[in-house]
Write an enzyme that holds these catalytic residues in place. Sequence first.
Site, PDB file in Angstrom:
ATOM      1  N   GLY A  72      57.643  40.232  76.267  1.00  0.00           N
ATOM      2  CA  GLY A  72      56.715  41.198  76.839  1.00  0.00           C
ATOM      3  C   GLY A  72      56.660  42.493  76.046  1.00  0.00           C
ATOM      4  CG  ASN A 152      58.728  47.192  85.726  1.00  0.00           C
ATOM      5  OD1 ASN A 152      57.653  47.733  85.473  1.00  0.00           O
ATOM      6  ND2 ASN A 152      59.885  47.700  85.363  1.00  0.00           N
ATOM      7  CB  SER A 200      57.854  38.385  79.486  1.00  0.00           C
ATOM      8  OG  SER A 200      59.218  38.142  79.222  1.00  0.00           O
ATOM      9  CB  CYS A 326      74.344  55.981  85.894  1.00  0.00           C
ATOM     10  SG  CYS A 326      74.668  57.459  86.824  1.00  0.00           S
TER      11      CYS A 326
HETATM   12  C1  LIG Z   1      60.304  42.783  81.661  1.00  0.00           C
HETATM   13  C2  LIG Z   1      59.068  43.544  81.421  1.00  0.00           C
HETATM   14  C3  LIG Z   1      58.622  43.817  80.124  1.00  0.00           C
HETATM   15  C4  LIG Z   1      59.407  43.442  78.899  1.00  0.00           C
HETATM   16  O1  LIG Z   1      59.406  42.057  78.673  1.00  0.00           O
HETATM   17  P1  LIG Z   1      60.533  41.444  77.693  1.00  0.00           P
HETATM   18  O2  LIG Z   1      60.138  40.007  77.565  1.00  0.00           O
HETATM   19  O3  LIG Z   1      61.848  41.629  78.386  1.00  0.00           O
HETATM   20  O4  LIG Z   1      60.451  42.174  76.409  1.00  0.00           O
HETATM   21  C5  LIG Z   1      57.422  44.496  79.973  1.00  0.00           C
HETATM   22  N1  LIG Z   1      56.708  44.870  81.045  1.00  0.00           N
HETATM   23  C6  LIG Z   1      57.098  44.625  82.313  1.00  0.00           C
HETATM   24  C7  LIG Z   1      56.244  45.049  83.438  1.00  0.00           C
HETATM   25  C8  LIG Z   1      58.295  43.957  82.540  1.00  0.00           C
HETATM   26  O5  LIG Z   1      58.688  43.742  83.792  1.00  0.00           O
END
Ligand SMILES: *Cc1c(COP(=O)(O)O)cnc(C)c1O
Length: 385
Positions: A72, A152, A200, A326
Amino acid sequence: MTNKIYLDHAATTPVDPRVAEAMLPFFTEQFGNPSSQHSFGRDAKAAVEKARSQVASLINSEPEEIIFTSGGTESDNFAIKGTAFANMARGSHIITSTIEHHAVHDPCEFLKQFGFETTFIPVDKNGMINLADIEKAITDRTILISVMHANNEMGTIQPVSDVSIIAKSHGIQLHTDAVQTFGQIPVDVKQLGVDMLSISGHKIYGPKGIGAIYIKKSTKITPFMHGGGQERGLRSSTLNVPGIVGLGRAAEIAADMINTEPLRQSTLRNNLIKKLQEDVGDLKLNGHPSSRLPNNINISFNNTDGEFLMSSLDISGIACSTGSACSSAGSGPSHVLHALGLSERMIGCSLRLTLGRSTTSEDLNSAAEMISDLVKKARAMAPRF
Ligand SMILES: *Cc1c(COP(=O)(O)O)cnc(C)c1O
């Protein structure tokens, strides 16, 4: 406690055993390089193309519009920097929101030193963007709008298809980070009206280190990696065949569950929220009450400490996360909760619980009990917080 309970699926998910099984042969017997002209290469290429179709079919795109990446983060970087560098002659202005993942936010900041400018539009107290803010921010120099499909941390789902109407009317390319929605809820690139969409693997029961970006035909974008010319010259590097096969299989499995799993999870989720409201009270659900990922709970428990709650739950075998200083990946309290207008204190007492396919109502009953006890304990020693 023997049975651990994992309630952090927004951070990552376990690889589905069917995904692992599909990947295995591509480490050993079927190790070919998809670019090779012999049978080993052809077999690997066939597997990659099958995966490309599996991913495309889940978002209603053409297979040729899917480019495999390392995840992602890379897909987001690709969309932002690739659009910026391809459209420099036209303009240098980007519009995004204040609640984006760092993988979108930080590339926008990075581009400043090359003369690009970004407007970060705010969100309301539910984490929702305001379309009028986007309309207002647009100038004749605007080349890109990037608004995440769902957040997220607090799960708010954005009206991306409405943003698309605005973007199209001004001829501006639109990107959405769909890492949290792809494979979780229906995602349709045509209905969303986006030019680029980030995916992702490890958030949808696939492997880590693999992802994809949907790039609509005729999108103006520069290659992300220069080299051997793989992925239509847009993303050179020998393909991660096992990872790609895993992502494809994960997408196929997700397609099977996409009409049932969201409702199952949101029902469990709503029960847990209700239980906590009854048992401990004095709490605030962060994010949108209804336009929200089905598996997301983000709650601030007044007069407690998120760090204390999270680490105590961890000792009891329950994994979740907090927006407090943290423990988040970045340093400092959550910029997302801050953007909702939460005080440091309310951010500091937040917990994020994210359900997954294996989550049962028994898991959540145990979690509710444990959380209630801890919240009461924390409040009893409240002066500390
Ligand atoms: C986890 C996440 C990413 C990053 O994806 P990776 O595959 O871990 O690099 C980007 N955007 C959102 C909203 C995510 O939850």
